[in-house]
Write an enzyme that holds these catalytic residues in place. Structure first.
Site, PDB file in Angstrom:
ATOM      1  N   ASP A  28       0.814  -1.220   0.000  1.00 18.54           N
ATOM      2  CA  ASP A  28       0.000   0.000   0.000  1.00 18.54           C
ATOM      3  C   ASP A  28       0.841   1.262   0.000  1.00 18.54           C
ATOM      4  O   ASP A  28       2.065   1.216   0.197  1.00 18.54           O
ATOM      5  CB  ASP A  28      -0.959  -0.023   1.208  1.00 18.54           C
ATOM      6  CG  ASP A  28      -0.317  -0.525   2.498  1.00 18.54           C
ATOM      7  OD1 ASP A  28       0.917  -0.557   2.575  1.00 18.54           O
ATOM      8  OD2 ASP A  28      -1.048  -0.880   3.418  1.00 18.54           O
ATOM      9  N   ASN A  84      -7.869  -2.994  14.394  1.00 21.88           N
ATOM     10  CA  ASN A  84      -9.257  -3.270  13.992  1.00 21.88           C
ATOM     11  C   ASN A  84      -9.326  -4.460  13.025  1.00 21.88           C
ATOM     12  O   ASN A  84     -10.349  -4.688  12.408  1.00 21.88           O
ATOM     13  CB  ASN A  84      -9.883  -2.025  13.350  1.00 21.88           C
ATOM     14  CG  ASN A  84      -9.141  -1.580  12.099  1.00 21.88           C
ATOM     15  OD1 ASN A  84      -8.196  -2.237  11.665  1.00 21.88           O
ATOM     16  ND2 ASN A  84      -9.562  -0.483  11.507  1.00 21.88           N
ATOM     17  N   HIS A 141      -7.515  -4.840  10.297  1.00 22.09           N
ATOM     18  CA  HIS A 141      -7.220  -4.551   8.888  1.00 22.09           C
ATOM     19  C   HIS A 141      -5.943  -5.247   8.426  1.00 22.09           C
ATOM     20  O   HIS A 141      -5.044  -5.510   9.227  1.00 22.09           O
ATOM     21  CB  HIS A 141      -7.194  -3.039   8.594  1.00 22.09           C
ATOM     22  CG  HIS A 141      -6.009  -2.284   9.089  1.00 22.09           C
ATOM     23  ND1 HIS A 141      -6.097  -1.017   9.647  1.00 22.09           N
ATOM     24  CD2 HIS A 141      -4.682  -2.570   9.088  1.00 22.09           C
ATOM     25  CE1 HIS A 141      -4.903  -0.584   9.959  1.00 22.09           C
ATOM     26  NE2 HIS A 141      -4.020  -1.507   9.642  1.00 22.09           N
ATOM     27  N   GLU A 146      -9.802  -1.910   5.461  1.00 23.11           N
ATOM     28  CA  GLU A 146     -10.420  -1.665   6.758  1.00 23.11           C
ATOM     29  C   GLU A 146     -11.686  -2.522   6.894  1.00 23.11           C
ATOM     30  O   GLU A 146     -12.227  -2.991   5.876  1.00 23.11           O
ATOM     31  CB  GLU A 146     -10.823  -0.187   6.844  1.00 23.11           C
ATOM     32  CG  GLU A 146      -9.686   0.793   6.601  1.00 23.11           C
ATOM     33  CD  GLU A 146      -8.753   0.935   7.792  1.00 23.11           C
ATOM     34  OE1 GLU A 146      -8.900   0.177   8.779  1.00 23.11           O
ATOM     35  OE2 GLU A 146      -7.872   1.802   7.735  1.00 23.11           O
TER      36      GLU A 146
HETATM   37  C1  F6R Z   1       1.364  -1.559   6.154  1.00 24.29           C
HETATM   38  C2  F6R Z   1       0.093  -2.222   6.320  1.00 24.29           C
HETATM   39  C3  F6R Z   1      -0.708  -2.137   7.582  1.00 24.29           C
HETATM   40  C4  F6R Z   1       0.084  -2.558   8.829  1.00 24.29           C
HETATM   41  C5  F6R Z   1      -0.788  -2.522  10.069  1.00 24.29           C
HETATM   42  C6  F6R Z   1       0.010  -2.810  11.318  1.00 24.29           C
HETATM   43  O1  F6R Z   1       1.875  -1.762   4.859  1.00 24.29           O
HETATM   44  O2  F6R Z   1      -0.321  -2.828   5.395  1.00 24.29           O
HETATM   45  O3  F6R Z   1      -1.846  -2.959   7.458  1.00 24.29           O
HETATM   46  O4  F6R Z   1       0.589  -3.841   8.624  1.00 24.29           O
HETATM   47  O5  F6R Z   1      -1.394  -1.264  10.194  1.00 24.29           O
HETATM   48  O6  F6R Z   1       0.939  -1.777  11.525  1.00 24.29           O
HETATM   49  P1  F6R Z   1       2.055  -1.870  12.636  1.00 24.29           P
HETATM   50  O7  F6R Z   1       2.969  -2.967  12.242  1.00 24.29           O
HETATM   51  O8  F6R Z   1       2.740  -0.521  12.605  1.00 24.29           O
HETATM   52  O9  F6R Z   1       1.345  -2.141  13.922  1.00 24.29           O
END
Ligand code: F6R
Length: 241
Positions: A67, A136, A138, A143
């Site tokens: 992303d 959440n 995701h 989301e």
């Molecule tokens: C990032 C991504 C997000 C993260 C998620 C967890 O490329 O795809 O879904 O993997 O938000 O983020 P952290 O590891 O910072 O807790």
């Protein structure tokens, strides 16, 4: 799902990097799917260490990131491209022209999403995808929603994601409101997936992913239907399993 509980983030980094190394050694021209965020940093450090020690050669590898924020160019220090450069690509030898990160500043972001799907397909699909999980549930920027998104698309970020990511920006107002993300369908096409989570604030999301019903209200729960997914969590993130 193959759930493995580790002592701490470091142990997960070592184990996840070993999966990547095995993949690259087994198939030197493989396609790796990569994530940003705090959780994969120990994995990327370990991959860089393995490269420095001569244990893994990434020269034949192609990568696709999950992303990118809309509106941040690759030089912006909060863009995911910049993150990947700093935390991984500067330290290993993946050729530049085989690194793919969605462009959040493309003139036509809609078309950029379609091109990205085409490029993944042309590369032969993703062999091993690493994922983090949001509080959440995701994965990437998919989301909780009414449906699982099939392909790469534009998303409006939720308040909880803006809140979680504001720590990297001067204020919550500076966090971009939109992002481009691979869809759930794009992620599910990866041949193998490893999803990693650390810390107690991920415990509920990990429980819902592993034990809950498969539902777009917890996007990660779809991984229960994937034939080769390893879940690596530390004791805190796995506390509710
Ligand atoms: C990032 C991504 C997000 C993260 C998620 C967890 O490329 O795809 O879904 O993997 O938000 O983020 P952290 O590891 O910072 O807790």
């Amino acid at each position: 799902m193959n759930v493995r509980i580790y002592k701490d983030a470091q142990a997960i980094g070592t184990a996840a990097a070993a999966l990547f190394a095995a993949q690259v050694i087994d198939k030197p021209n493989c396609v790796l799917g990569l994530a940003t965020g705090s959780t994969p940093i120990p994995t990327y450090k370990k991959m860089a260490e393995m490269y420095r020690e001569g244990a893994v050669d990434f020269s034949g590898v192609t990568t696709f990131n999950l992303d990118e924020y809309v509106g941040l160019d690759h030089d912006h220090d909060q863009s995911y491209y910049y993150f990947m450069m700093e935390n991984l690509f500067k330290h290993i030898n993946v050729p530049h022209d085989r690194i793919h990160v969605l462009s959040g500043t493309a003139a036509d972001v809609e078309a950029e999403c379609g091109h990205y799907e085409d490029k993944i397909k042309a590369a032969g699909g993703i062999d091993l995808q690493i994922l983090g999980i949001g509080r959440n549930g995701h994965i990437a920027f998919n989301e909780p929603a009414a449906d699982f998104a099939p392909a790469t698309h534009i998303v409006e970020l939720t308040e909880s994601t803006i809140e979680a990511n504001k720590r990297f920006f001067a204020s919550a107002d500076d966090v971009p409101r939109r992002a481009l993300t691979m869809g759930i369908g794009s992620i599910m096409k990866a041949r193998s997936i490893v999803i990693i989570a650390t810390g107690s604030d991920k415990a509920e999301a990990v429980r819902d992913m592993v034990k809950g019903p498969i539902s777009p209200s917890c996007p990660a729960s779809i991984l229960q239907a994937h034939p080769d997914t390893v879940v690596m969590v530390d004791e805190a993130a796995g506390a509710l399993l």
